[in-house]
Design an enzyme around this catalytic site. Structure first.
Site, PDB file in Angstrom:
ATOM      1  N   GLU A 244       0.790  -1.234   0.000  1.00  0.00           N
ATOM      2  CA  GLU A 244       0.000   0.000   0.000  1.00  0.00           C
ATOM      3  C   GLU A 244       0.824   1.287   0.000  1.00  0.00           C
ATOM      4  OE1 GLU A 244      -0.762  -2.637   1.846  1.00  0.00           O
ATOM      5  OE2 GLU A 244      -2.874  -3.134   1.538  1.00  0.00           O
TER       6      GLU A 244
ATOM      7  N   HIS B  41     -10.780  -4.076  10.561  1.00  0.00           N
ATOM      8  CA  HIS B  41     -11.462  -3.895   9.272  1.00  0.00           C
ATOM      9  C   HIS B  41     -12.792  -3.156   9.431  1.00  0.00           C
ATOM     10  CE1 HIS B  41      -8.619  -7.133   8.411  1.00  0.00           C
ATOM     11  NE2 HIS B  41      -8.808  -6.933   7.125  1.00  0.00           N
TER      12      HIS B  41
END
Lengths: 334, 315
Positions: A68, A137
């Site tokens: 990322e 998450h």
């Protein structure tokens, strides 16, 4: 209030609205490309980028390794050299890995270069509590981006807004964080057949009302509308639901105008309360509309805790419709 | 080696000496209070930026580091606008908004220095990726360091460049200290070019104090990048002449090492290649005059306007 005429609209899923915006802008502007983990061959975890590989080829719909920080860094580099990248980071939780590129690079490049170049990049990501996806998450992290000068921040609540705001985000010359809620992807709404652009920084009244302004965004909009319906039906309270749609820039004028009319205000955010966007909006209201307020500003927000896995605990950590109803009643009856 | 071309050598020496004098001038202005904040001189490392940038075309990109004055100058940056930037003046490359660590000049393909070690590598990957998407013949040079080699972005970005076969040259300026930590304390493999091999990137080492060696190496690398052979890593071994920044005396640097590398000063080596002291001296006189003029330019330049700044950026 925006109204989608049924004869000129069709029902679309939120994710398909986003897909349409990407397709449209990629066709319109060759400098637009999509990049992220699993977005090309697989079409993205939520199918937002489905079909783009077939239509635009592997140079403009790029699968990446799980890296990322460098994916966002590459988008920054491409953006300052003439491209308009749309990066997808699978979960907002993972953007924490990329904060250097977002905060130290993308957000500051225009200033550091003396305005010589800007960073026309969109960072699409997805957040919020889902169905038991647990602490790493489930976060609502808009407050982090809201805090950083140099970033724009969009949090749409309907398929129509999602499509038209993504178009604006892609065309914007500044870095835009585009935060989608994971529970909204499969929601439906009317979307015009015609292409549509909604400028960043324009709020929308999702339900007009006289008695109290309910300010919410993203997945707190359906919940607030449910609360408003219940309040009208059983308590005779006429709630106005205002969706800023973009938190940066924030439509302060629309917020203040609504509050001045209703004289009561409740702000709802899924994110934890401490240091949140709701608190900042409350400070804006007390500064700009203090004399109009008939009651203290109410904030309904997530609890100051990581999101736990167990269903009951998870739901206890974020605003429920009943919490919103109770807050509106407190505000109106105070 | 292209040793025989006196014009090339003169051009290289002009850049080398320009960087040297510029950094010495900055240190002096810093001591006098005209420069604020941090200043990371490129003293001792001049041959790397000089040799690499001399091998580039005007359309190529470079990405620089916090120790970036040399990269900017070698890429064609002007003394006056750089000095104006570093002294915070409106006429600087970034209007006085960036300062020493953030000089960018996109018009010369200089995408900017960076205050975050390792952050520039993926940015360079993005510039190379964009050029590839557009189908353009241009390369991107990323200057990085031994310090950056231990950053996650180093491996990540090198891997992206490799799998996408990008026209990216990663120059690892191994000055053997990450701030104050010596290379043998921060890496078990002190020859950092080996790191590229694991990613399938063609990697080599060069004497970073010999401007001609660097120039030849970079020229060959650029040719291969344009031929579509994929990314290349060059480790340029060098040494700082002083500490990490202007206020760091560098007492941790072994004196015998400092003396060894000062004996291999890039300027001395280049003069040896030139074998024309008269011309070298002439170049020095011209550069000295340019820098004097740049000091006056920076001194006489206006400050940026506070209201205009807030109007533009406070949103």
């Amino acid at each position: 209030m925006t109204d989608a005429n049924e004869s000129e609209s069709r029902t679309l899923l939120f994710r398909d609205g986003l897909n349409e915006a990407l397709r449209q802008e990629m066709a319109r502007d060759e400098s637009v490309f999509c990049i992220g983990v699993g977005i090309a061959e697989r079409g993205g975890s939520y199918k937002v980028t489905d079909g783009l590989l077939a239509e635009f080829g592997p140079k403009r719909c790029i699968d990446t390794p799980i890296a990322e920080p460098s994916i966002v860094g590459a988008a920054v580099g491409a953006a300052i050299t003439g491209m308009r990248p749309v990066v997808e980071i699978l979960f907002v939780d993972f953007t924490l890995l990329t904060m250097d590129q977002i905060v130290n690079q993308a957000a500051k490049y225009r200033l550091m270069s003396g305005g010589a170049r800007s960073v026309p990049m969109v960072l699409r990501t997805q957040g919020g509590v889902g169905d038991g996806v647990a602490a790493q998450h489930s976060q609502s992290l808009e407050g982090l981006f809201y805090h950083i000068p140099g970033l724009k921040l969009v949090m749409p609540s309907t398929p129509r807004d999602a499509r038209a705001l993504l178009v604006s985000a892609i065309r914007d010359d500044e870095p835009v964080v585009f935060l989608e809620h994971k529970l909204l992807y499969m929601t439906e709404g009317l979307v015009p057949k015609e292409e549509e652009v909604i400028p960043l920084g324009v709020a929308d009244i999702k339900r007009a009302g006289r008695d109290c302004t309910l300010i919410a965004w993203s997945n707190m909009i359906p919940r607030s509308l449910a609360a408003a319906a219940e309040l009208a039906a059983t308590h005779g309270i006429d709630v106005e639901v205002l969706d800023p749609r973009t938190l940066v820039p924030l439509d302060r004028q629309a917020i203040v105008e609504s509050v001045c009319r209703t004289e009561h205000v409740v702000i709802v955010q899924e994110a934890v309360r401490r240091g949140g966007v709701a608190a900042d909006i409350a400070s804006i209201i007390q500064a700009d509309a203090f004399d109009y307020l008939d009651a203290p500003v109410e904030i309904v927000a997530g609890r100051n805790t990581p999101i736990p896995y167990n269903r009951a605990l998870e739901q206890a950590c974020i605003p429920q419709t009943d919490d919103i109803i109770a807050a509106v009643r407190r505000a109106v009856y105070s | 080696m292209s040793t025989s071309d006196p014009e090339l050598l003169a051009r290289l020496y002009r850049t080398l000496y320009g960087i040297r004098r510029f950094e010495e001038t900055c240190i002096q202005l810093y001591r006098q209070g005209h420069i604020r904040g941090y200043l990371h001189p490129y003293l001792g490392e001049e041959a790397i930026a000089t040799g690499v940038c001399a091998a580039l075309g005007t359309e190529d990109y470079i990405v620089s580091t916090h120790r970036g004055h040399g990269h900017c100058l070698a890429r064609g940056g002007r003394f006056d606008r750089m000095l104006a930037e570093i002294t915070g003046k409106a006429t600087g490359y970034c209007g006085g908004l960036g300062g020493s660590m953030h000089i960018a000049d996109p018009d010369t393909g200089n995408l900017g220095a960076n205050g975050i070690v390792g952050a520039g590598i993926p940015i360079g990957v993005g510039a190379a990726l964009g050029a590839t998407i557009r189908g353009e013949d241009r390369v991107c040079i990323v200057f990085s360091s031994d310090g950056a080699a231990n950053h996650g972005t180093f491996g990540e970005a090198l891997n992206l460049a490799a799998i996408w076969n990008l026209p990216l040259l990663l120059v690892v300026e191994n000055n053997q200290f990450a701030v104050s930590t010596p290379i043998d304390k921060s890496s078990r493999v002190v020859d950092l070019f080996h790191r590229g091999e694991g990613y399938g990137v063609d990697s080599l080492a060069v004497d970073g104090n010999d401007v001609l060696a660097v120039y030849d190496c970079a020229t060959d690398a650029r040719r291969r990048l344009l031929a579509g052979e994929g990314p290349i890593l060059i480790e340029a071994k060098t040494y700082r002449h002083a500490g990490h920044h202007v206020n760091d005396p560098g007492t941790y640097m072994p004196q015998d090492q400092v003396e060894l590398y000062k004996g291999r000063d890039p300027l001395t080596l280049c003069r040896r290649h030139m074998a024309d002291d008269r011309r070298a001296d002439l170049i020095q006189n011209e550069v000295d005059a340019d820098i004097e003029a740049a000091i006056d330019f920076a001194h006489d330049s206006p400050e940026p306007d506070v209201d205009a700044f807030l109007q533009e950026y406070d949103r």
